[in-house]
Design a protein around this motif. Sequence first.
Motif, PDB file in Angstrom:
ATOM      1  N   MET A   1       0.597  -1.133   0.080  1.00  0.00           N
ATOM      2  CA  MET A   1       0.060   0.088   0.167  1.00  0.00           C
ATOM      3  C   MET A   1       0.304   1.078   0.037  1.00  0.00           C
ATOM      4  O   MET A   1       1.865   1.172  -0.094  1.00  0.00           O
ATOM      5  N   LYS A   2      -0.068   2.510  -0.155  1.00  0.00           N
ATOM      6  CA  LYS A   2       1.108   3.704  -0.387  1.00  0.00           C
ATOM      7  C   LYS A   2      -0.144   4.417   0.448  1.00  0.00           C
ATOM      8  O   LYS A   2      -1.357   4.613   0.815  1.00  0.00           O
ATOM      9  N   ILE A   3       1.257   4.642   1.618  1.00  0.00           N
ATOM     10  CA  ILE A   3      -0.100   5.251   3.027  1.00  0.00           C
ATOM     11  C   ILE A   3       1.002   7.149   3.059  1.00  0.00           C
ATOM     12  O   ILE A   3       2.371   7.145   3.131  1.00  0.00           O
ATOM     13  N   LEU A   4       0.482   8.204   3.242  1.00  0.00           N
ATOM     14  CA  LEU A   4       0.977   9.635   3.474  1.00  0.00           C
ATOM     15  C   LEU A   4      -0.006   9.936   5.094  1.00  0.00           C
ATOM     16  O   LEU A   4      -0.484   9.238   5.265  1.00  0.00           O
ATOM     17  N   ILE A   5       1.500   9.732   5.594  1.00  0.00           N
ATOM     18  CA  ILE A   5       1.235  10.329   7.136  1.00  0.00           C
ATOM     19  C   ILE A   5       1.006  11.905   8.002  1.00  0.00           C
ATOM     20  O   ILE A   5       2.638  12.198   7.297  1.00  0.00           O
ATOM     21  N   THR A   6       0.248  12.285   8.082  1.00  0.00           N
ATOM     22  CA  THR A   6       0.693  13.739   8.175  1.00  0.00           C
ATOM     23  C   THR A   6       1.358  13.637   9.833  1.00  0.00           C
ATOM     24  O   THR A   6       1.389  12.743  10.857  1.00  0.00           O
ATOM     25  N   GLY A   7       2.111  15.008  10.358  1.00  0.00           N
ATOM     26  CA  GLY A   7       2.540  14.827  11.958  1.00  0.00           C
ATOM     27  C   GLY A   7       3.167  13.958  11.658  1.00  0.00           C
ATOM     28  O   GLY A   7       3.562  13.489  12.926  1.00  0.00           O
ATOM     29  N   SER A   8       4.456  13.729  11.229  1.00  0.00           N
ATOM     30  CA  SER A   8       5.190  12.302  11.100  1.00  0.00           C
ATOM     31  C   SER A   8       6.415  12.279  11.927  1.00  0.00           C
ATOM     32  O   SER A   8       6.263  10.835  12.675  1.00  0.00           O
ATOM     33  N   GLU A   9       6.039  13.905  12.453  1.00  0.00           N
ATOM     34  CA  GLU A   9       7.915  13.798  13.075  1.00  0.00           C
ATOM     35  C   GLU A   9       6.851  13.525  14.928  1.00  0.00           C
ATOM     36  O   GLU A   9       8.057  14.218  16.036  1.00  0.00           O
ATOM     37  N   GLY A  10       6.085  13.480  14.787  1.00  0.00           N
ATOM     38  CA  GLY A  10       5.714  13.898  16.079  1.00  0.00           C
ATOM     39  C   GLY A  10       5.832  12.532  17.285  1.00  0.00           C
ATOM     40  O   GLY A  10       6.446  11.162  16.508  1.00  0.00           O
ATOM     41  N   ALA A  11       5.296  11.831  18.351  1.00  0.00           N
ATOM     42  CA  ALA A  11       5.247  10.715  19.099  1.00  0.00           C
ATOM     43  C   ALA A  11       4.883   9.611  17.992  1.00  0.00           C
ATOM     44  O   ALA A  11       5.866   8.424  18.754  1.00  0.00           O
ATOM     45  N   VAL A  12       3.831   9.507  17.727  1.00  0.00           N
ATOM     46  CA  VAL A  12       3.005   8.731  17.316  1.00  0.00           C
ATOM     47  C   VAL A  12       3.072   8.574  16.104  1.00  0.00           C
ATOM     48  O   VAL A  12       3.840   7.564  15.951  1.00  0.00           O
ATOM     49  N   GLY A  13       3.784   9.038  14.869  1.00  0.00           N
ATOM     50  CA  GLY A  13       4.627   9.659  14.322  1.00  0.00           C
ATOM     51  C   GLY A  13       5.733   8.368  13.982  1.00  0.00           C
ATOM     52  O   GLY A  13       6.186   7.278  12.909  1.00  0.00           O
TER      53      GLY A  13
END
Length: 247
Positions: free
Chosen positions: A1-13
């Motif tokens: 799959m191709k997945i985009l993550i926002t705020g990926s620099e945060g704790a969950v990301g």
Amino acid sequence: MKILITGSEGAVGRCITPYLAKEHSVIATVYKEEFLNKYNNENIKELILDVESLENCINTIKDVDAVIHLAGIPYPDSSFDDVLNKNMIATYNILEACHINKIKRVIYPSSAYAVEGYPIDKQVETTDNVRPKNFYGVSKCFGEAICSYYGYELGLEIIALRIAAFNKVEIANKKLSVRDLSAYLSKRDLCHLIDRCLVSKMDKPFYILNAISDNTYKRLSLENTKSIIGYKPVDNAFVECDIDLKQ
Ligand SMILES: NC(=O)c1ccc[n+]([C@@H]2O[C@H](COP(=O)([O-])OP(=O)(O)OC[C@H]3O[C@@H](n4cnc5c(N)ncnc54)[C@H](O)[C@@H]3O)[C@@H](O)[C@H]2O)c1
Ligand SMILES: O=C(O)[C@H]1O[C@@H](O)[C@H](O)[C@@H](O)[C@@H]1O
């Protein structure tokens, strides 16, 4: 799959980005330039995306199978002004961009704070009315409502996860409150849960699911998360566990 993550620099990301890149192609978007170039991984492409700009969201969120929207403010003591742009308007921007660009599935991190007003001795079900205790919780209730709208009325598949005390490091020193112990979510349980959210077949366009580990006392009920998407948590904040808290 191709997945985009926002705020990926945060704790969950930072937890789920390298995990998902083992099997998927990940676009890890970050708020600012200083957060770029954190990974040296051919499955992770790093881009800047300010989720407060609808135009940026529409231009960036395209040609992916799923979006995990982590950008925003996670603080329970936030003011209404804090959450208005970063949590509420930004969530509209993400969903509108996903709708325009025909993204199939969105995972939205709601929070236990959507129902934190219930007394601590009540185990909250996803069918209970929302009961936020602060404006952060109010912003998550708004997030769940707008996800329901884009799911039922506009055709997206959306899962809102009521995450609570994610990977609290104080567990190592046994300093967690009863609330945080009962709401604890470990890193490996979160990764497995995100997997289930990405691959499970949905028989309704919108779910709210609770997201905690298999804690002896559970602030949030896990029945639906287990039966609807096959979540099988392995950690329990109330017992000695082998979670590596330094990762
Ligand atoms: N950590 C938890 O225990 C927890 C619990 C429940 C829900 N959540 C939710 O999960 C999400 C992620 O939480 P987290 O703990 O990783 O938070 P975090 O603060 O560590 O990460 C959020 C990121 O969003 C980024 N951001 C802020 N404004 C932005 C903008 N305009 N555009 C793009 N990025 C922006 C910040 O740089 C930050 O790194 C949040 O929505 C939070 O409410 C977290
Ligand atoms: O959204 C949430 O539930 C969480 O937000 C975090 O920022 C808090 O530190 C944590 O205690 C909350 O449980």
